[in-house]
Design an enzyme around this catalytic site. Structure first.
Site, mmCIF file in Angstrom:
data_model
loop_
_atom_site.group_PDB
_atom_site.id
_atom_site.type_symbol
_atom_site.label_atom_id
_atom_site.label_comp_id
_atom_site.label_asym_id
_atom_site.label_seq_id
_atom_site.Cartn_x
_atom_site.Cartn_y
_atom_site.Cartn_z
ATOM 1 N N ASP A 186 -8.047 -5.265 -0.779
ATOM 2 C CA ASP A 186 -8.481 -6.089 -1.911
ATOM 3 C C ASP A 186 -8.205 -7.572 -1.733
ATOM 4 O O ASP A 186 -8.765 -8.387 -2.454
ATOM 5 C CB ASP A 186 -7.809 -5.602 -3.203
ATOM 6 N N HIS A 239 0.848 -1.192 0.000
ATOM 7 C CA HIS A 239 0.000 0.000 0.000
ATOM 8 C C HIS A 239 0.877 1.233 0.000
ATOM 9 O O HIS A 239 1.951 1.231 0.584
ATOM 10 C CB HIS A 239 -0.922 0.010 1.229
#
Ligand code: COA
Length: 396
Positions: A324, A273
């Protein structure tokens, strides 16, 4: 292009403060979403995501994002009723959807239909705050109808009209499946929608704000945002995760498969991320949901494989799962086809996109950054007869 009189005209190195990919660049002020990437904190309007995931509903979260405060009972009823009343699609839009090729990717359908909805919107030519609030509600209400209608259309099944007595998540599952969903599935989807609703200046939300900053309309901003969300580095990652799990096949093959990917310098979807340096707090909930759903449907393989993938990526790359990763097995275990995973992300994030558009418009300044120009300093214009073939053209 370099601008005349630009003080950076003769600059050969990157300007001060230049960050590739806008990393850590603050592009505007916002009071919607807070992230502390080091501590792993995510909050909407000050409310920690763990509290919202535990106690809130998607409708309440929408209200929070749009209006800035948790609703009273009466306010919640008003927002919920407005959403429930706005789920229908114009007949012209449904007719258009019927003309689309049945093998079209659902994210492409979703990128197209909200644009069309803008043309038929009752406030299409009104960019006032009140009209934009109505559009935020309508778009959020209509997106699940588009996704469910598309899924049924391409399967040749009759469409299921929205049921105003059902909440947002339950109604989506009802329109998709044609039967009222069980409480467990409804709750899981509702929590997933809360978790995906907003995430500060992520790529699609930033896209929505850049678009809104030109003072264009809400539907243009949302259409642009959907296009940004589709990419595998952003919302498209949840579909990539499922494709990867399917390609791996069984738990015993995880270790070798992931190590091969990492050795080949391939990215493992659902990990890493830009902002979080620790676990994405949304992944904590989705992991638990994935486990519970897999047990409930007695199909543990996707959760088990996901855990094994996570273990290898943690160990080999010190990278944590993002939102996700476990959303893939959660949606799969809800009986949802892979192609709808990213559209479901969009169905939720539209609440955040529209909240950001509303906020952008309250203190707008056009978002217009600069480029670190790396092209030729000066080029003499050569007549076409004297030009040589460009290596760049030959390469493509
Ligand atoms: N798998 C393997 N390696 C990864 C990785 C992943 N998912 N994510 C990041 N890395 C590695 C990169 O290869 C890079 O390594 P290097 O320094 O040796 O070259 C390093 O970590 C930094 O990655 P980078 O791509 O520069 O980070 P970013 O901040 O630009 O990108 C993401 C962030 C989310 C786009 C990136 O982590 C990624 O592509 N993840 C997979 C897609 C995904 O899940 N997207 C959804 C995000 S919510």
């Amino acid at each position: 292009c370099k601008l005349k009189g630009d003080s950076t005209m003769s600059q050969t190195s990157a300007p001060d403060g230049f960050k590739e990919g806008l990393e850590d660049v603050v592009a505007a002020s916002s009071s919607i979403c807070f992230i502390d990437g080091v501590k792993g904190i995510l909050a909407y309007r000050g409310y920690n995501i763990h509290d919202l995931a535990t106690h809130s509903t998607f409708e309440e979260t929408c209200h929070l994002l749009w209006y800035g405060a948790l609703p009273t009972k009466a306010e919640l009823k008003s927002t919920r009723d407005a959403l429930a009343a706005s789920r229908g699609l114009p007949a012209e839009v449904l007719k258009f959807m019927g003309t689309l090729p049945k093998d079209a990717v659902t994210m492409d359908v979703l990128r197209t239909v909200p644009s069309l909805l803008g043309i038929y919107d009752a406030d299409s030519k009104d960019n006032s705050l009140a009209a934009n609030m109505r559009k935020a509600i309508r778009l959020t209400a209509q997106m699940p109808t588009v996704v469910a209608a598309w899924q049924r259309m391409r399967l040749g099944q009759p469409l299921v009209a929205p049921d105003a007595s059902l909440d947002h998540a339950a109604n989506f599952l009802y329109m998709l499946r044609g039967e009222k969903p069980e409480a467990r599935a409804t709750k899981a989807l509702d929590v997933a929608l809360i978790l995906h609703a907003d995430h500060e200046f992520n790529a699609s939300t930033f896209t929505a704000r850049v678009t809104a900053s030109t003072l264009t309309d809400m539907h243009s901003s949302v259409t642009a945002a959907i296009g940004a969300l589709k990419g595998p580095l952003h919302g498209g990652a949840n579909m990539e995760v499922m494709a990867m799990l399917r390609a791996i096949g069984t738990v015993d093959k995880v270790d070798e498969y992931i190590k091969n990917m990492l050795n080949a310098k391939k990215k493992v979807s659902g990990f890493g991320h830009r902002v979080y340096r620790t676990e994405d707090p949304r992944a904590t909930h989705l992991r638990k949901m994935s486990k519970e759903l897999s047990e409930a449907i007695q199909e543990p393989v996707w959760y088990q494989m996901s855990r094994a993938v996570e273990e290898v990526v943690n160990r080999e790359k010190k990278l944590a799962a993002n939102v996700d990763f476990y959303s893939a097995s959660v949606y799969h275990d809800l009986g949802i086809v892979d192609d709808l995973f990213t559209p479901i992300f969009a169905m939720s994030r539209v609440s955040g996109w529209t909240a950001h558009v509303l906020e952008q418009l309250t203190h707008n300044r056009i978002l217009r950054p600069r480029a670190d120009y790396t092209g030729a300093e000066h080029a003499d214009y050569v007549p076409i007869e004297q030009r040589k073939e460009s290596p760049a053209v030959a390469k493509v």
